[in-house]
Scaffold this motif. Sequence first.
Motif, PDB file in Angstrom:
ATOM      1  N   VAL A   1       1.906   5.286  11.653  1.00 20.41           N
ATOM      2  CA  VAL A   1       0.456   5.028  11.574  1.00 20.41           C
ATOM      3  C   VAL A   1       0.191   3.772  10.746  1.00 20.41           C
ATOM      4  CG1 VAL A   1      -1.741   5.898  10.686  1.00 20.41           C
ATOM      5  CG2 VAL A   1      -0.187   7.447  11.897  1.00 20.41           C
ATOM      6  N   THR A   2       0.930   3.628   9.637  1.00 18.83           N
ATOM      7  CA  THR A   2       0.764   2.448   8.789  1.00 18.83           C
ATOM      8  C   THR A   2       1.103   1.180   9.558  1.00 18.83           C
ATOM      9  OG1 THR A   2       1.345   3.732   6.817  1.00 18.83           O
ATOM     10  CG2 THR A   2       1.471   1.335   6.640  1.00 18.83           C
ATOM     11  N   ARG A   3       2.212   1.207  10.279  1.00 16.42           N
ATOM     12  CA  ARG A   3       2.596   0.033  11.066  1.00 16.42           C
ATOM     13  C   ARG A   3       1.556  -0.260  12.144  1.00 16.42           C
ATOM     14  NH1 ARG A   3       7.434  -1.985   9.838  1.00 16.42           N
ATOM     15  NH2 ARG A   3       9.124  -0.640   9.088  1.00 16.42           N
ATOM     16  N   TRP A   4       0.973   0.786  12.718  1.00 16.28           N
ATOM     17  CA  TRP A   4      -0.046   0.584  13.750  1.00 16.28           C
ATOM     18  C   TRP A   4      -1.268  -0.111  13.159  1.00 16.28           C
ATOM     19  CZ3 TRP A   4      -5.047   2.670  14.148  1.00 16.28           C
ATOM     20  CH2 TRP A   4      -5.704   2.402  15.354  1.00 16.28           C
TER      21      TRP A   4
ATOM     22  N   ASN B   1       7.549  -6.104   4.056  1.00 17.55           N
ATOM     23  CA  ASN B   1       6.365  -5.394   3.585  1.00 17.55           C
ATOM     24  C   ASN B   1       5.109  -6.189   3.935  1.00 17.55           C
ATOM     25  OD1 ASN B   1       4.365  -4.095   2.162  1.00 17.55           O
ATOM     26  ND2 ASN B   1       5.295  -4.349   0.156  1.00 17.55           N
ATOM     27  N   ALA B   2       4.413  -5.778   5.004  1.00 20.43           N
ATOM     28  CA  ALA B   2       3.191  -6.465   5.424  1.00 20.43           C
ATOM     29  C   ALA B   2       1.975  -5.995   4.637  1.00 20.43           C
ATOM     30  CB  ALA B   2       2.960  -6.232   6.927  1.00 20.43           C
ATOM     31  N   PHE B   3       2.144  -4.972   3.818  1.00 22.15           N
ATOM     32  CA  PHE B   3       1.025  -4.436   3.039  1.00 22.15           C
ATOM     33  C   PHE B   3       0.777  -5.277   1.788  1.00 22.15           C
ATOM     34  CE2 PHE B   3      -1.248  -1.285   0.484  1.00 22.15           C
ATOM     35  CZ  PHE B   3      -2.078  -0.718   1.429  1.00 22.15           C
ATOM     36  N   ASN B   4       1.850  -5.791   1.190  1.00 27.32           N
ATOM     37  CA  ASN B   4       1.736  -6.530  -0.072  1.00 27.32           C
ATOM     38  C   ASN B   4       0.798  -7.732   0.001  1.00 27.32           C
ATOM     39  OD1 ASN B   4       2.896  -8.936  -1.839  1.00 27.32           O
ATOM     40  ND2 ASN B   4       3.275  -7.034  -2.946  1.00 27.32           N
ATOM     41  N   PRO B   5       0.886  -8.607   1.033  1.00 27.75           N
ATOM     42  CA  PRO B   5      -0.028  -9.754   1.045  1.00 27.75           C
ATOM     43  C   PRO B   5      -1.500  -9.354   1.158  1.00 27.75           C
ATOM     44  CG  PRO B   5       1.210  -9.606   3.093  1.00 27.75           C
ATOM     45  CD  PRO B   5       1.843  -8.654   2.148  1.00 27.75           C
TER      46      PRO B   5
END
Length: 469
Positions: A290-293, A342-346
Motif C-alpha cells: 500500500v505504501t509503495r502504491w 526510500n522514497a518516503f524520506n524526501p
Amino acid sequence: MAKSYEEIAKEVIEAIGGKENISSFAHCATRLRIMVVDKDKIDKDKVDNIEKVKGTMFNSGQFQIIFGTGTVNKVYEAVQGLGGVSESSVSDMKKEAAKQGNVIQRISRTFGDIFVPIIPVLVATGLLMGLRNVITNPDFLKLFGATPKGINENFLLYTRILTDTAFVILPVLVAWSSFKVFGGSPVLGIVLGAMLISGELPNAYVVAAGGAKPLTFFGFLPVVGYQGSVLPALFVGLIGAKLEQRLRKIVPDVLDLLVTPFLVFVVMSVLGLFVIGPVFHSVETIILGVTRWILGLPFGIAGIVIGGVHQIIVVTGVHHIFNFLESQLLNTPDPITGEKLNAFNPLITAAMSGQLGATLAVGLKTKDLKLKALAFPSALSAALGITEPAIYGVNLVKGKGKPFVMGLIGGAIGGFFASVFKLKATGMAVTIVPGMLLFLNSLPLYILMVAISIGAGFALTYTMVKLDK
C-alpha cells in the motif's frame, strides 16, 4: 553570560511548580519529559523564557520541554543532580502515561519507544549506503579514470558487511528493544530475534530472489527466515515479555532461573516461527504494498499529500510509526526496479523544509527581539531535521498559527517536486542538511527540492502572514 545547566535545571523545576509537583521525569533525543502532579501549577510562559528552551507542549500526559539534541542530556543530568525528584526511565514513564491519548497515539508512542534506541544504527547504515553508492558510481569513478570493475572485490565485500548487517539483524534489534519496552529481559529478546533469522532457515532475501525454497512444516505451512522484518519481531517481543512477567509470578524463585527462560524460548519460538511470523509478515507485505502504491501515484500526488500533511502528523504525536515504513522500504527490493531505496524520506524532508522556511520568515519579519532570538535557533534546529522547536515555539503560536499553515503549503510544493523527479534516499532518519548524505547520487535535485520547499514556506509566510505585535 550563559547560565550553567544546574541553573537552568533549577529554573525549570521552579517554573513547573517545584519538586513536589514532579511525579517522574525522563528524556528522549530532544525533550525533557515530565509527569506532573498538577499541570495547573506550571507557569508555561516562564518555562518558555528559560535559556536554551526551544518550546514546550503537553503530549501523552507529559509536559515536554524541547531543548534539542545534546542539550537535553545535560539538562537531564543537572536535574538528576539536584536530588529530591523521582527519576524514571522512558519505559516506566510510558507505563504511567499508558492511559493517555487515543489508540493511534498509543500505538505511535510504542513504535517510538521501540525504534528510538535503534535509529542511530539505521542512520549510520544509511549514510554508509550513500557513500558506497557514490564510490561505486561509474560517473564518479570516471573522474579518477576508474571503472566499477576495477574496485577490489574484498573492498566491496567489506562495504556490504558495513551496509547490510544492521538490516539483516533488524529483527534482533527490534525484539531486544520490544522486550525492554514491554518489561521483559532484553537478553531473551536478543536470542528470540536471532531465532527468527537463524542460519538454519532459508534466507528471506534468497527465497524472494528465487534462489531457495521455504521449509514446509505440518505439510502446509511455509517457513523462512525473517531477515529485515519488523512486525514479527515486535510481536514476539510484546508477547514474550508479557509471558515472562506472568511466569515470574507463578514459578517458584528456586526454579525461576531455569524454568522461566526455558519456557519463554520454547513457547515463543513456536509462536514466532509458525504463527506470529507468517501472519505478521503477510501484514507487513500488505502495508509495504500500500505504501509503495501511494508513493507511486502519478502527477506528484504522493508528494503533495505527504509533504503537506506530515508536519500535522508530527503535531499529533503519531509520526513515529513512519520509522517502520521507512525501514521496510529500505529492506525490501522494489518489485519492478529491484532497488532498495526510500522514497518516503524526501517527502518528509520537503515537509520539514517548508516549516524551516516559515520560521526564517517569522524571524526576519518580526520586530520582536525575543521572537527573533527564538526563531533563528529554531530554524537551525529544523535545518538539522528537528522541527519541534520551530513548530511549537514559533509557527503554531505566532501569527495565529498561519506560519505553520504556510509551511505546510511549502512542504506540499517541495513534495510535489520530489515525487515528479522520483527522488529516493539510500537511508532513513536524517533530513535536510544531514540528509544530503542520503542523496549523493542525486544531490543537485535534492538541494533544489529543499530550496523550493524553504523558499515557498518563506515567501508565503513573509507576504501573507501578519505577525502579532
